[in-house]
Design a protein around this motif. Sequence first.
Motif, PDB file in Angstrom:
ATOM      1  N   VAL A 120      33.761 -54.498 -53.408  1.00  0.00           N
ATOM      2  CA  VAL A 120      34.367 -55.801 -53.123  1.00  0.00           C
ATOM      3  C   VAL A 120      34.806 -55.895 -51.672  1.00  0.00           C
ATOM      4  O   VAL A 120      34.695 -56.954 -51.039  1.00  0.00           O
ATOM      5  CB  VAL A 120      35.557 -56.057 -54.076  1.00  0.00           C
ATOM      6  N   ASP A 121      35.276 -54.799 -51.100  1.00  0.00           N
ATOM      7  CA  ASP A 121      35.778 -54.814 -49.723  1.00  0.00           C
ATOM      8  C   ASP A 121      34.703 -55.221 -48.724  1.00  0.00           C
ATOM      9  O   ASP A 121      35.007 -55.796 -47.668  1.00  0.00           O
ATOM     10  CB  ASP A 121      36.338 -53.444 -49.340  1.00  0.00           C
ATOM     11  N   LEU A 122      33.447 -54.948 -49.020  1.00  0.00           N
ATOM     12  CA  LEU A 122      32.360 -55.284 -48.099  1.00  0.00           C
ATOM     13  C   LEU A 122      32.087 -56.780 -48.057  1.00  0.00           C
ATOM     14  O   LEU A 122      31.357 -57.243 -47.171  1.00  0.00           O
ATOM     15  CB  LEU A 122      31.087 -54.539 -48.493  1.00  0.00           C
ATOM     16  N   THR A 123      32.631 -57.541 -49.006  1.00  0.00           N
ATOM     17  CA  THR A 123      32.405 -58.998 -49.008  1.00  0.00           C
ATOM     18  C   THR A 123      33.542 -59.763 -48.340  1.00  0.00           C
ATOM     19  O   THR A 123      33.445 -60.985 -48.184  1.00  0.00           O
ATOM     20  CB  THR A 123      32.242 -59.522 -50.452  1.00  0.00           C
ATOM     21  N   LEU A 124      34.587 -59.081 -47.933  1.00  0.00           N
ATOM     22  CA  LEU A 124      35.750 -59.782 -47.371  1.00  0.00           C
ATOM     23  C   LEU A 124      35.427 -60.475 -46.052  1.00  0.00           C
ATOM     24  O   LEU A 124      36.072 -61.461 -45.687  1.00  0.00           O
ATOM     25  CB  LEU A 124      36.913 -58.803 -47.168  1.00  0.00           C
ATOM     26  N   GLY A 125      34.441 -59.974 -45.331  1.00  0.00           N
ATOM     27  CA  GLY A 125      34.094 -60.564 -44.044  1.00  0.00           C
ATOM     28  C   GLY A 125      32.991 -61.595 -44.101  1.00  0.00           C
ATOM     29  O   GLY A 125      32.550 -62.093 -43.056  1.00  0.00           O
ATOM     30  N   LEU A 126      32.539 -61.961 -45.290  1.00  0.00           N
ATOM     31  CA  LEU A 126      31.479 -62.966 -45.403  1.00  0.00           C
ATOM     32  C   LEU A 126      31.932 -64.302 -44.818  1.00  0.00           C
ATOM     33  O   LEU A 126      33.054 -64.744 -45.043  1.00  0.00           O
ATOM     34  CB  LEU A 126      31.084 -63.180 -46.868  1.00  0.00           C
ATOM     35  N   SER A 127      31.050 -64.942 -44.084  1.00  0.00           N
ATOM     36  CA  SER A 127      31.358 -66.277 -43.567  1.00  0.00           C
ATOM     37  C   SER A 127      31.497 -67.264 -44.717  1.00  0.00           C
ATOM     38  O   SER A 127      31.006 -67.018 -45.836  1.00  0.00           O
ATOM     39  CB  SER A 127      30.249 -66.752 -42.626  1.00  0.00           C
ATOM     40  N   LEU A 128      32.156 -68.379 -44.451  1.00  0.00           N
ATOM     41  CA  LEU A 128      32.318 -69.403 -45.484  1.00  0.00           C
ATOM     42  C   LEU A 128      30.964 -69.876 -45.984  1.00  0.00           C
ATOM     43  O   LEU A 128      30.740 -69.988 -47.192  1.00  0.00           O
ATOM     44  CB  LEU A 128      33.123 -70.586 -44.932  1.00  0.00           C
ATOM     45  N   ARG A 129      30.055 -70.151 -45.060  1.00  0.00           N
ATOM     46  CA  ARG A 129      28.755 -70.677 -45.465  1.00  0.00           C
ATOM     47  C   ARG A 129      28.017 -69.680 -46.357  1.00  0.00           C
ATOM     48  O   ARG A 129      27.492 -70.040 -47.412  1.00  0.00           O
ATOM     49  CB  ARG A 129      27.907 -71.000 -44.238  1.00  0.00           C
ATOM     50  N   THR A 130      27.974 -68.412 -45.948  1.00  0.00           N
ATOM     51  CA  THR A 130      27.274 -67.412 -46.755  1.00  0.00           C
ATOM     52  C   THR A 130      27.956 -67.211 -48.095  1.00  0.00           C
ATOM     53  O   THR A 130      27.287 -67.020 -49.128  1.00  0.00           O
ATOM     54  CB  THR A 130      27.194 -66.078 -46.002  1.00  0.00           C
ATOM     55  N   THR A 131      29.282 -67.250 -48.104  1.00  0.00           N
ATOM     56  CA  THR A 131      30.020 -67.112 -49.361  1.00  0.00           C
ATOM     57  C   THR A 131      29.592 -68.177 -50.357  1.00  0.00           C
ATOM     58  O   THR A 131      29.258 -67.867 -51.512  1.00  0.00           O
ATOM     59  CB  THR A 131      31.537 -67.217 -49.105  1.00  0.00           C
ATOM     60  N   ILE A 132      29.591 -69.421 -49.922  1.00  0.00           N
ATOM     61  CA  ILE A 132      29.299 -70.520 -50.845  1.00  0.00           C
ATOM     62  C   ILE A 132      27.820 -70.569 -51.202  1.00  0.00           C
ATOM     63  O   ILE A 132      27.451 -70.705 -52.375  1.00  0.00           O
ATOM     64  CB  ILE A 132      29.755 -71.871 -50.255  1.00  0.00           C
ATOM     65  N   THR A 133      26.946 -70.435 -50.204  1.00  0.00           N
ATOM     66  CA  THR A 133      25.512 -70.565 -50.511  1.00  0.00           C
ATOM     67  C   THR A 133      24.993 -69.396 -51.335  1.00  0.00           C
ATOM     68  O   THR A 133      24.198 -69.598 -52.261  1.00  0.00           O
ATOM     69  CB  THR A 133      24.678 -70.699 -49.224  1.00  0.00           C
ATOM     70  N   SER A 134      25.425 -68.169 -51.029  1.00  0.00           N
ATOM     71  CA  SER A 134      24.933 -67.057 -51.854  1.00  0.00           C
ATOM     72  C   SER A 134      25.559 -67.105 -53.238  1.00  0.00           C
ATOM     73  O   SER A 134      24.939 -66.682 -54.225  1.00  0.00           O
ATOM     74  CB  SER A 134      25.181 -65.710 -51.171  1.00  0.00           C
TER      75      SER A 134
END
Length: 356
Positions: A154-168
């Motif tokens: 889970v820690d590796l996803t904390l830096g995801l951009s907003l766009r990548t978070t929502i689209t992925s």
Amino acid sequence: MQPFVYNALPARVIFGHGTISQVSTEIHNLGCSKALILTSPGQIKAGQTLQASLGPELAVGLFSKAILHTPVDVTEEAVQLAQTLAADCVVALGGGSTIGLGKAIALRTDLPQIVIPTTYAGSEATAVLGQTQDGIKTTQKSMKVLPEVIIYDVDLTLGLSLRTTITSGINAIAHAVEALYAAEANPITDLLAEQGIERLARALPILSKDPQNKDARSDALYGAWACSVCAGTVGFALHHKLCHAIGGTFNLSHADTHTVLLPHTVAYNAPFTNPAMVKVVRNLGIPEGVSAARGIYDLAKNNGAPYALKDIGMKEEDLERAVDVALKNPYPNPAPLEREKMLALLRDAYEGRRPA
């Protein structure tokens, strides 16, 4: 209870915080000692950090050229490096492009795979490989490409951009939605699909406002796993066919394409998939009277994701060609595939119209 067939896919899944520290143990568990680490150009530093933590006794090299849609020429270069270094496994750290490269290498070499997803794309839990050659993206199923170990940190996803978070995240939801009405749908994957949709639909609006929320990140990553298991267990339909045709042919972002098209493919199939739509609506948590298609559209638009093909690089003059490519080798679909209706679907998606 209606008769059904369910084929479970073998995989070892490790989920938690800080689990990347277990990579060395998993390499040993596979009986391996010479891992080739894979990343995209944007994650070279993360790959170098992992390589340093494993040391030269476990990591023999780093290949950092994974790119969108898994071009065959990039795969061939990576295979050559793996053979030169005598690698006995690959460790893919990244999103769908990196995981796709690992699967493409495994198809050609039978090397075991450890995958560490950093987005919600979901390729890691499927035996499906999509790769591109001469501008055409093709897909195939083979147990040779199914990763042996998935490490969710889970820690590796904390830096995801907003766009990548929502689209992925919506890309993952697409796996679950189609699983509910795919030809091989069954009650077991239905349960996972509903749980995946519910976790992601709950987490994404929170993350759009609070990207560091660890509970929401955990929910989103778990939801992505549940959705990807569905995609790996049952087949695809119109939505994935259009995404593969458009993304591969016109080199558009895989996650963006899924996000834009999903409301429209759901609307196209809705008259033929009412039981599935009831489940989607229930788990999206949307207001009464809002359709599944509109609920997905609103989830994207209200949380900062693209919602029009023209905004992600698609050209209007290419819409007809996209339909023709999709119709060449169509996937089974609940609604009849009619060229003019599919073209109307793409025109709505091109303009970013809210589904009727």
